[in-house]
Every structure is written in C-alpha cells, then in structure tokens.
Scaffold this motif. Structure first.
Motif, PDB file in Angstrom:
ATOM      1  N   THR A 253       0.696  -1.323   0.162  1.00  0.00           N
ATOM      2  CA  THR A 253       0.011   0.038  -0.142  1.00  0.00           C
ATOM      3  C   THR A 253       0.839   1.083  -0.122  1.00  0.00           C
ATOM      4  N   TYR A 254       1.804   1.424   0.739  1.00  0.00           N
ATOM      5  CA  TYR A 254       2.782   2.491   0.911  1.00  0.00           C
ATOM      6  C   TYR A 254       3.528   2.336  -0.548  1.00  0.00           C
ATOM      7  N   LEU A 255       4.066   1.633  -0.877  1.00  0.00           N
ATOM      8  CA  LEU A 255       4.896   1.254  -1.958  1.00  0.00           C
ATOM      9  C   LEU A 255       4.236   2.035  -3.301  1.00  0.00           C
ATOM     10  N   VAL A 256       2.967   1.467  -3.451  1.00  0.00           N
ATOM     11  CA  VAL A 256       2.010   1.982  -4.618  1.00  0.00           C
ATOM     12  C   VAL A 256       1.630   3.176  -4.512  1.00  0.00           C
ATOM     13  N   ALA A 257       1.391   3.524  -3.148  1.00  0.00           N
ATOM     14  CA  ALA A 257       0.608   5.222  -3.117  1.00  0.00           C
ATOM     15  C   ALA A 257       1.861   6.036  -3.337  1.00  0.00           C
ATOM     16  N   SER A 258       3.075   5.745  -2.681  1.00  0.00           N
ATOM     17  CA  SER A 258       4.376   6.715  -3.070  1.00  0.00           C
ATOM     18  C   SER A 258       4.709   6.714  -4.322  1.00  0.00           C
ATOM     19  N   SER A 259       4.754   5.612  -4.779  1.00  0.00           N
ATOM     20  CA  SER A 259       5.332   5.550  -6.366  1.00  0.00           C
ATOM     21  C   SER A 259       4.261   6.427  -7.262  1.00  0.00           C
ATOM     22  N   MET A 260       2.780   6.449  -7.055  1.00  0.00           N
ATOM     23  CA  MET A 260       1.986   7.137  -7.637  1.00  0.00           C
ATOM     24  C   MET A 260       1.710   8.567  -7.353  1.00  0.00           C
ATOM     25  N   ALA A 261       2.508   8.947  -6.262  1.00  0.00           N
ATOM     26  CA  ALA A 261       2.602  10.283  -5.605  1.00  0.00           C
ATOM     27  C   ALA A 261       1.113  10.272  -5.305  1.00  0.00           C
ATOM     28  N   MET A 262       0.476   9.490  -4.522  1.00  0.00           N
ATOM     29  CA  MET A 262      -0.949   9.832  -4.216  1.00  0.00           C
ATOM     30  C   MET A 262      -0.671  10.893  -2.674  1.00  0.00           C
TER      31      MET A 262
END
Length: 469
Positions: A253-262
């Motif tokens: 969750t953190y990896l995807v959100a941070s990679s997509m600049a959410m």
C-alpha cells in the motif's frame, strides 16, 4: 574448549541391531519428553521376499561445520563451539523455529515442556568432564564411536580417513561431522524408501505432521519400504502465511501510493494498521513471545529474522513520520524501505536450506510482485492490479510447470498441486484469475487478496511437507 579438538561421530551401521538403546539412554540422560527425540533409529525394509532385509539408520544432529541452524538463529541460541560441537542455550531461545526450518536433517525440535529449541548436543556436559555421550556407553555392539577428528590415532579419525564412510545430504554443503559406515542408500536418502500404504508403520501410526517416506515412487532402484520412523512437524503454519500476507498489504500500500505520488494520509494509515497486524502475528507465533525483544537487544546479524526486524522497525518509523508530517522527500527513503519490508522474507526462506522449494532466485521477485498486487488491490488501482496479478499468476504457473533440479523440490510441488495443499493452491489461482474476469472493482480486489493469501499458504506449507529425515 580447545580449538585443536574437533569432535566427530561415526555410526557403524554394519554393527547396529536397531535395539533403540541409544534413543532410550538419550531420553534418560537429557530428560527428553515423550513425543520428541534427540536421536532415534529408522527402519527400512529393502528388497522383496524372500530376498529381503531390514536396514537401520541412527538419526540425530549432524554437528555441521557450516550449520544452517546457527546462521538462521536470531539470538545465537544455536551456536557452534570451538571444538566443533553445535550446542544451544535455552535461556535466550525465542522459539521462532527458524533453526528447525533451516536444518536439512530434521534434527531440531521444540521441547513441549519448556518451549525451546533442542537437539543432540553430543552430550556436551559429559564431554566436558571427559565422559563419552550416553548413547555411546549403552550401545551393545559399539556401533557408535566418538573422538577427535584431528587426532590421527583416534578410532573416529581412522574410520573417516581409512574406511568408506558417507554423510547425509552432502549437496547442502553443511560439512557434517556425523559419518555413517555401511549405511544403505535407502536409509540415508529420506526419499529413497516408499511410504507404507495407508500410513501404517510398524508398531504405530504417525498421525499428523509431515509423514515420512516418499508418497509416490521412491528415489531408489531397490525395492525399499519405510517400516519405522518418528513423525515430524512443519515449523511454520498459518501464522507465517498470514504474516506474509499482512506484510505485503502494509508494504504494498505504501509502495504503490508513494510511487504514484498519491496525497493524503489514508495509505499510510492502512499500512500502519497492517504492519501492526504483522508484528502481532510475528510475536504471537513465537514459543517465547515475551522474549521477542532479544531479536534487537542481542542480534545475530547473519539471520534474516534480525535483518527483517530492523527493516520493519525502520518502516514503522517511516510510517510514523508520514502520518505526523508527510514531507515530500520521505518517499525517496520510504519506497526502498517498503520494498525491503515486502521482500526480506524471501531471503529468510532462502536461509532455510532444508526447503528446496524456497531456494528459487525468483522468490524475492515473487514477493515484490505480491506487494504490488496487495497494494493496488487495497487502493483499487485496477489497471495496475490487473497487470501485477497477471504477472503473479505467470510466476506461480512457471514454478509449477518448470522442471525442478531436486527430488525434494519436485515432491514439494507435487504436494502443492496434487497433495495435501491442492485446495489452497487451486483456490489461490482461481480466485486471482476470477478477479481479472470483469467483476466489479471491489469484488475483484477482494477475490485477488483472498487468492493471494491462499496461494501463499500453499507455497509456504508445501515446502515443509517433504520428509527430511
């Protein structure tokens, strides 16, 4: 303890009569409870009537020069002494069972009375007062010999250097100092003897746990049937499968959100909740949960349990900073930390030399893909979820379809797709596939997350379903 002494043991199977005197003496000397054994005798019936005979093998710790249990232990509760004896310290054992998973000889167990790891330690307390181990004293045929491997005049040294001896599973590169003379291959190889039909062993049934013997065609040209053995239990069960799943959600969750600049704190909150669940599962699976702090206070840095604990601690700090402050630069640190949190278990599994299915170099990649699948499912980022799930299914099917180099890995795959864990495997694959078939986004995410857990449980359990002793 002198470094000039290197204790070793030779078991002359041409003399062994299978009387179990060594097993009984060991239990008496070391107060070993019923149901577990530091040493025992395995029986294998070789040949077919009337040309048949019974072969014995005395099974115990191999006192390795490169002991994987010592490498895996997070607190140095398992340690190798300068004189070559692999010993243990129960006062600092946390009961993580990593040593059991790592041992290629299934020689370590959890004592049901004190909940600590235990095994044959060469009767070190007797060696230190110049007495021989209890099993040596009681053997009626002098089939068990101990001595200094560096002393050319010792019987052990003469056996090893002048006679034909063998060790178990030399391909694991543990350099055992337990040598067998005259042992039949059907006893040394845990898959060389067929499992009795219906699991009916001489004198007893094994019950639950990992059944001994090969369930299919034995890895041996001679007709060999396992007639007596003791049962063993897989060290890691549902709590470990769940911990990998919750950790994948937290890291993913953190990896995807941070990679997509959410933006927003919701992804960090979700990660924090599932990271807390991960820590609860990890501590709860210990035999001594109140000693969990020893992983950080007396770390043995070669263990991936220690390295993983440090990674999870740093990840928790990153999540705390994100929840309280949310600086824009944090993602540059948080993304690699989250990736490490999601994949370190693959390296922990690789330290379990006993489990051939976990020795794949693609295991870290699979765990990273699982994180992306879990994170995109929780955040319902459907295009990324579809791509990551498809890649994960390809990795699963490649592991099943690709020929494996060892009989142990092939048997683990057999147990996963056709054996005890086939239901979990089928559910895992079908649910993930169903999530790709045009169902509503929420339903797709739920199906894929359930499938992820089921397939991971099948993978974790099947690797431990192969008999090692």
């Amino acid at each position: 303890m002198s470094e000039s002494v290197q204790w070793a043991k030779v078991i002359d199977q041409t003399r062994c009569i299978g009387c179990h005197a060594c097993s009984t003496a060991c239990k008496s000397e070391n107060a070993v409870p019923l149901g577990v054994n530091r040493t025992y005798v395995k029986y294998v019936d070789v040949g077919e009537f009337p040309a048949a005979r019974r072969a014995f093998q005395v099974t115990r710790c191999n006192q390795c020069d490169h002991p994987p249990c010592v490498t895996a232990c997070p607190t140095s509760a398992m340690f190798r002494r300068p004189d070559g004896i692999v010993d243990f310290d129960k006062s600092i054992c946390i009961g993580c069972k990593a040593c059991i998973a790592a041992c290629p000889y299934d020689a370590i167990f959890i004592n049901p009375d004190d909940h600590s790891a235990e095994k044959c330690n060469f009767c070190a307390h007797r060696i230190e007062v110049e007495l021989e181990p209890a099993c040596v004293i009681v053997c009626p045929t002098e089939a068990i010999i101990v001595g200094d491997l560096k002393d050319p005049e010792s019987r052990v040294s003469q056996y090893v250097n002048r006679d034909v001896v063998a060790v178990r599973r030399p391909e694991k590169e543990t350099y055992p100092k337990l040598f067998y003379k005259g042992a039949h291959q059907a006893t040394l190889d845990p898959l060389a003897a067929k499992r009795p039909d219906g699991g009916i062993f001489m004198w007893s049934e094994q019950g639950g746990g990992v059944s001994s013997g090969h369930p299919g065609f034995a890895n041996n040209v001679a007709a060999a049937m396992l007639s007596y053995d003791v049962p063993h239990r897989a060290p890691w069960g549902w709590p470990v499968s769940l911990y990998i799943w919750t950790k994948a959600i937290a890291a993913g969750t953190y990896l995807v959100a941070s990679s997509m600049a959410m933006t927003g704190r919701l992804p960090a909150m979700i990660s924090a909740v599932f990271l807390a669940m991960t820590l609860v599962l990890l501590v709860g699976d210990l035999e001594h949960p109140r000693r969990f702090y020893m992983i950080l206070t007396r770390p043995q840095w070669r263990s991936w349990l220690v390295r993983g604990a440090v990674i999870l601690t740093v990840f928790a700090i990153v999540l705390g900073i994100d929840l309280l402050w949310s600086p824009t630069w944090l993602a540059f640190i948080g993304i690699p930390i989250a990736a490490a949190a999601g994949t370190y278990t693959a390296f922990l599994f690789a330290q379990a030399k006993a489990r051939d299915l976990w020795q794949s170099p693609l295991l870290p990649v699979r765990h990273l893909v699982q994180c992306i699948v879990a994170g995109s499912a929780v955040l319902r980022i459907m295009p990324l979820l579809a791509i990551a799930t498809a890649i994960h299914l390809v990795l699963i099917l490649a592991e099943v379809a690709t020929p494996h180099p060892t009989a142990h890995a092939r048997l683990a795959v057999r147990e996963m797709i056709r054996g005890k864990y086939r239901l979990a495997f089928v559910v895992g694959v079908l649910f993930q596939f169903a999530g790709l078939c045009g169902v509503p986004p929420t339903a797709a995410a739920i199906l894929i997350l359930i499938g992820l857990l089921a397939s991971e449980h099948a993978h974790v359990s099947a690797a431990q379903a192969v008999p090692l002793a």
